[in-house]
Each structure stands twice: as structure tokens, then as C-alpha cells.
Design an enzyme around this catalytic site. Structure first.
Site, PDB file in Angstrom:
ATOM      1  N   GLY A  54       0.800  -1.229   0.000  1.00  0.00           N
ATOM      2  CA  GLY A  54       0.000   0.000   0.000  1.00  0.00           C
ATOM      3  C   GLY A  54       0.825   1.268   0.000  1.00  0.00           C
ATOM      4  CE1 TYR A  55       1.254   8.024  -1.037  1.00  0.00           C
ATOM      5  CE2 TYR A  55      -0.313   8.407   0.739  1.00  0.00           C
ATOM      6  CZ  TYR A  55       0.634   8.881  -0.143  1.00  0.00           C
ATOM      7  OH  TYR A  55       0.958  10.206  -0.144  1.00  0.00           O
ATOM      8  CB  SER A 109      -5.721   7.936  11.710  1.00  0.00           C
ATOM      9  OG  SER A 109      -6.356   9.074  11.193  1.00  0.00           O
ATOM     10  CE1 TYR A 133      -8.815   4.030   8.110  1.00  0.00           C
ATOM     11  CE2 TYR A 133      -9.239   6.279   8.838  1.00  0.00           C
ATOM     12  CZ  TYR A 133      -8.360   5.288   8.463  1.00  0.00           C
ATOM     13  OH  TYR A 133      -7.013   5.564   8.452  1.00  0.00           O
ATOM     14  CE  LYS A 160      -6.070   2.895  10.630  1.00  0.00           C
ATOM     15  NZ  LYS A 160      -4.981   1.940  10.424  1.00  0.00           N
ATOM     16  CE1 TYR A 164       1.559   6.620  10.470  1.00  0.00           C
ATOM     17  CE2 TYR A 164       0.023   5.997   8.742  1.00  0.00           C
ATOM     18  CZ  TYR A 164       1.087   5.684   9.556  1.00  0.00           C
ATOM     19  OH  TYR A 164       1.679   4.457   9.449  1.00  0.00           O
ATOM     20  CG  PHE A 165      -1.770  15.302  11.823  1.00  0.00           C
ATOM     21  CD1 PHE A 165      -2.840  16.057  12.232  1.00  0.00           C
ATOM     22  CD2 PHE A 165      -1.001  14.669  12.796  1.00  0.00           C
ATOM     23  CE1 PHE A 165      -3.130  16.222  13.590  1.00  0.00           C
ATOM     24  CE2 PHE A 165      -1.281  14.824  14.147  1.00  0.00           C
ATOM     25  CZ  PHE A 165      -2.348  15.603  14.537  1.00  0.00           C
ATOM     26  CG  ASN A 166      -4.917  15.241   6.388  1.00  0.00           C
ATOM     27  OD1 ASN A 166      -4.952  15.386   7.610  1.00  0.00           O
ATOM     28  ND2 ASN A 166      -6.012  15.203   5.657  1.00  0.00           N
ATOM     29  CG  ASN A 202      -7.979  10.699   1.414  1.00  0.00           C
ATOM     30  OD1 ASN A 202      -7.779   9.506   1.247  1.00  0.00           O
ATOM     31  ND2 ASN A 202      -8.451  11.190   2.529  1.00  0.00           N
ATOM     32  CG  LEU A 203      -7.794  18.292  -1.206  1.00  0.00           C
ATOM     33  CD1 LEU A 203      -9.038  18.793  -1.927  1.00  0.00           C
ATOM     34  CD2 LEU A 203      -7.275  19.352  -0.229  1.00  0.00           C
ATOM     35  CG  ASP A 220     -15.013  16.867   6.061  1.00  0.00           C
ATOM     36  OD1 ASP A 220     -14.553  15.750   6.377  1.00  0.00           O
ATOM     37  OD2 ASP A 220     -14.954  17.326   4.901  1.00  0.00           O
TER      38      ASP A 220
HETATM   39  N1  UDP Z   1     -11.983  17.853   0.500  1.00  0.00           N
HETATM   40  C1  UDP Z   1     -12.626  18.522  -0.525  1.00  0.00           C
HETATM   41  N2  UDP Z   1     -12.954  17.834  -1.656  1.00  0.00           N
HETATM   42  C2  UDP Z   1     -12.648  16.500  -1.820  1.00  0.00           C
HETATM   43  C3  UDP Z   1     -11.979  15.837  -0.771  1.00  0.00           C
HETATM   44  C4  UDP Z   1     -11.674  16.540   0.380  1.00  0.00           C
HETATM   45  O1  UDP Z   1     -12.922  19.725  -0.418  1.00  0.00           O
HETATM   46  O2  UDP Z   1     -12.976  15.933  -2.864  1.00  0.00           O
HETATM   47  C5  UDP Z   1     -11.596  18.593   1.733  1.00  0.00           C
HETATM   48  C6  UDP Z   1     -12.203  18.042   3.002  1.00  0.00           C
HETATM   49  O3  UDP Z   1     -13.473  18.597   3.234  1.00  0.00           O
HETATM   50  C7  UDP Z   1     -11.137  18.449   4.040  1.00  0.00           C
HETATM   51  C8  UDP Z   1      -9.833  18.389   3.264  1.00  0.00           C
HETATM   52  O4  UDP Z   1     -10.196  18.475   1.887  1.00  0.00           O
HETATM   53  O5  UDP Z   1     -11.341  19.780   4.456  1.00  0.00           O
HETATM   54  C9  UDP Z   1      -9.062  17.104   3.480  1.00  0.00           C
HETATM   55  O6  UDP Z   1      -9.900  16.000   3.245  1.00  0.00           O
HETATM   56  P1  UDP Z   1      -9.351  14.507   3.143  1.00  0.00           P
HETATM   57  O7  UDP Z   1     -10.503  13.618   2.837  1.00  0.00           O
HETATM   58  O8  UDP Z   1      -8.196  14.461   2.197  1.00  0.00           O
HETATM   59  O9  UDP Z   1      -8.755  14.224   4.585  1.00  0.00           O
HETATM   60  P2  UDP Z   1      -9.450  14.223   6.034  1.00  0.00           P
HETATM   61  O10 UDP Z   1     -10.873  14.619   5.888  1.00  0.00           O
HETATM   62  O11 UDP Z   1      -9.277  12.836   6.499  1.00  0.00           O
HETATM   63  O12 UDP Z   1      -8.671  15.201   6.838  1.00  0.00           O
END
Ligand code: UDP
Length: 353
Positions: free
Chosen positions: A15-16, A137, A163, A167, A191-193, A213-214, A309
Site C-alpha cells: 500500500g501507499y 490516525s 474507519y 483506529k 498520522y495527519f494527512n 481524499n483531497l 468533516d
Molecule cells: N476535501 C474537498 N474535496 C474533496 C476531498 C476533500 O474539499 O474531494 C476537503 C475536506 O473537506 C477536508 C480536506 O479536503 O477539508 C481534506 O480532506 P481529506 O478527505 O483528504 O482528509 P481528512 O478529511 O481525512 O482530513
């Protein structure tokens, strides 16, 4: 003993996160036994049963990585691996990780992530292997009560999906295990992001289906695999109204694991470390940085907030710096440059030919 004679078992090895950890472990002279069930991985077309990601890890490092295909719930297969190799410690990354899917399929997530971890721990205990690093996480912190989040922040409150619960539950199990038997040395890495890829662009994150994920999503917009980014929420109380997160380069994260292993030289019990940068960036800042790195336009549209979120998450990694002598070396531009290198060279991920 030098690190060269030490064998690290890495679960979720294809995996990643794990593949990037394996690069750093091999570079540091560790031997690696990787295990993966191919739930999320692509096979090397020339060597069936071997993951494409690890073939590339071998090319990057010029070193060999032992691989076994096995599921964390397969006791027999895991026993055989522990019998065959003298394992020094375990880095446990194997898990299902799609937040949205976990809401739809909670039983699968609990079985794989919690059940699989328990099974692995039992097999390890029976083999006398009691050094364990868990891939946790920042999601265990729920909605932050203060910022930056340090390791003393309460955990387990306000986790919004199965999920994240898995964790947290595995963390609880590991805490209890450590209390029951002082011979265990356990490190929880929160982990953060994680974003970006190895600077070669040869390995990277390869989501199956549309990315959740973003940054993988942004990268797929850049290569035309997705039409536009939906920015989830633009009315948060943040610098530009969009969500703020602590993005960490995956190579820095991987080096954090190698730094953590050095702790095993002396027994310590159980330790928890945040792996983050301490710096928060908004969604729009990430989009801008990626535009600059890639030279591509990123179409985006502001839409409603995504359920579950929180506005802002960033952590303090001061403890890891102090006790592991580790800190992030890479910044936002490196993250975007390396992610783009991976995405541009592999527009369809590992299956790309
Ligand atoms: N996000 C977004 N569009 C997407 C995916 C994520 O705007 O298609 C935003 C999300 O609302 C958050 C940030 O990007 O504010 C990071 O989201 P991600 O899913 O990557 O990580 P996590 O929510 O686990 O921190």
C-alpha cells in the site's frame, strides 16, 4: 546487531504508506518482509503474486524485499510467515481505509481492521515478537478541542465513522495489551494527512475508484480523470472558508517510522507520537500549490460541507522531534511536485502500461 541484520515485518506492504516505509527501511539497511492481501494492490504483470508497487520499491532501492500474500485474518498464513522469518518488529499498516465505504460496510471494516489486528497480535505473541508499530490516525482525536493537537488531547470522542473507530479501537487494544504484559514495546503513530510520493514518482497513492481524499482527487483532475474538484464547504471559520488540514509528505512520514524503530533498542512500554508538520493549509491553498507545481488548471466548484468533516485540524509533532529525533524536511511545494510526478508518469496508477 546492525539494522542490516534486522528483519521488519510490514503489513499492508503493497500500500501507499507501507511501500514508502519499505523504501526508507531498505535504504537504512533493514531487511523487509512485506505482507499484503491485494485488497487494494495491483500485481506485477511479470511476476504473479508480487505487487507492482514493491517491484518498483526494489528498483528504487536496488534491494530485495521479501513478499507474502496473506490476509491479517488468516492465522495459518501468518503463523507460517513468523515461522519462516526471524522477525525483529512489526509495522502494522494493513487496513481498509475508505471513510465513506466504512459507513456502508462497518462489519467488513471492523473484521479487517480490528479483527485482523487482534489476529496478527496473537500470532506475533505466540512467536515471541513483541515490538509493534501501529499505523494510527489523527482521526482518533475527533473534533479538536484545542490546536495544535498534541498527544495528550482526548481521544475516542466524536469520531464520525467506523474507519476512525477501528483506529481508536486498535489503540485501546494495544494499551490493554501493554498493561497486561510489560514485555511488549508498542508505538502508536498518529498520522495527519499524508500526501505526495517518492521523489522518483515511481510509487504513490493509487486509489481504487474515485479518490476520497483531497490531493489524489486534485491530481486526477489535473490529468483529466476527474472533471472537477468539489470543495466541501466554503463557510468554515478558517482563513478562506475552506477546511484546514496538516498535510505531511509521505516520505517524511515514512522516515518517522524508521526513526520510531530506533526506540526498540531499549525497552520503553507504550509511546504515542503525532506525525505531522504543525502547519495547516486550506483546501484552496492546496489547490493553488498544486496548480503551480503541475502547471495545470484545476477546475473546482464550492459545494456543501461533507458530513463528519471538521473545520481545522493540525497537530504538534514536538514530541516526535524530541524523542525520535525526527522532523519533517519537506514542504508544500515538495508534496505537490512529487505528487504531480507520480500522477503524470502514472495517470492510471500502477495498472498503467
Ligand atoms: N476535501 C474537498 N474535496 C474533496 C476531498 C476533500 O474539499 O474531494 C476537503 C475536506 O473537506 C477536508 C480536506 O479536503 O477539508 C481534506 O480532506 P481529506 O478527505 O483528504 O482528509 P481528512 O478529511 O481525512 O482530513
Amino acid at each position: 546487531m546492525t539494522s542490516g541484520s534486522r528483519t521488519v515485518l510490514v503489513t499492508g506492504g503493497a500500500g501507499y504508506i507501507a511501500s514508502h516505509c519499505i523504501v526508507e527501511l531498505l535504504n537504512e539497511g533493514y531487511q523487509v518482509v512485506a505482507v499484503d492481501n491485494f485488497a487494494n494492490a495491483v500485481e506485477d504483470p511479470q511476476a504473479s503474486g508480487f505487487p507492482e508497487s514493491l517491484k518498483r520499491v526494489e528498483q528504487i532501492t536496488g534491494k530485495k524485499c521479501i513478499f507474502h500474500k496473506a490476509d491479517m485474518n488468516d492465522t495459518q498464513a501468518l503463523n507460517a510467515i513468523f515461522q519462516k522469518h526471524e522477525i525483529y518488529c512489526i509495522i502494522h499498516c494493513a487496513a481498509l481505509k475508505a471513510v465513506g465505504e466504512s459507513v456502508q460496510k462497518p462489519l467488513e471494516y471492523y473484521k479487517s481492521n480490528v479483527g485482523g489486528s487482534i489476529n496478527l497480535l496473537m500470532v506475533a505473541r505466540n512467536a515471541g515478537v513483541k515490538r509493534f508499530v501501529f499505523s494510527s490516525s489523527a482521526t482518533v482525536y475527533g473534533n479538536p478541542q484545542y490546536l495544535p493537537i498534541d498527544e495528550k488531547h482526548p481521544v475516542g470522542v466524536g469520531i464520525t465513522n467506523p474507519y476512525g473507530q477501528t483506529k481508536y479501537m486498535v489503540e485501546v487494544i494495544l494499551q490493554d495489551l501493554h498493561k497486561s504484559d510489560a514485555a511488549w514495546d508498542i508505538i502508536l503513530l498518529r498520522y495527519f494527512n499524508p500526501v505526495g510520493s517518492h521523489e522518483s514518482g515511481r510509487i504513490g497513492e493509487d486509489p481504487q475508484g474515485p479518490p476520497n481524499n483531497l490531493m489524489p482527487f486534485v491530481a486526477q483532475v489535473a490529468v483529466g480523470r476527474q472533471p472537477e474538484l468539489k470543495v466541501f464547504g466554503s463557510d468554515y471559520d478558517t482563513k478562506d472558508g475552506t477546511g484546514v488540514r496538516d498535510y505531511i509528505h509521505v516520505v517524511d512520514l515514512a522516515k518517522g517510522h524508521v526513526a520510531a524503530l530506533k526506540k526498540f533498542e531499549k525497552s520503553f512500554g507504550l509511546k504515542v507520537y503525532n506525525l505531522g508538520t504543525g502547519q495547516g493549509y486550506s483546501v484552496l491553498e492546496m489547490v493553488e500549490a498544486f496548480k503551480k507545481a503541475s502547471g495545470r488548471d484545476i477546475q473546482y466548484r464550492k459545494v456543501d460541507r461533507r458530513g463528519g468533516d471538521v473545520p481545522t485540524v493540525y497537530g504538534s509533532a514536538a514530541l516526535a522531534e524530541k524523542e525520535l529525533n525526527w522532523k519533517c524536511e519537506k514542504g508544500l511545494d515538495d508534496m505537490c511536485r512529487d505528487l504531480w510526478r507520480w500522477q503524470e508518469q502514472n495517470p492510471k496508477g500502477f495498472a498503467n502500461k
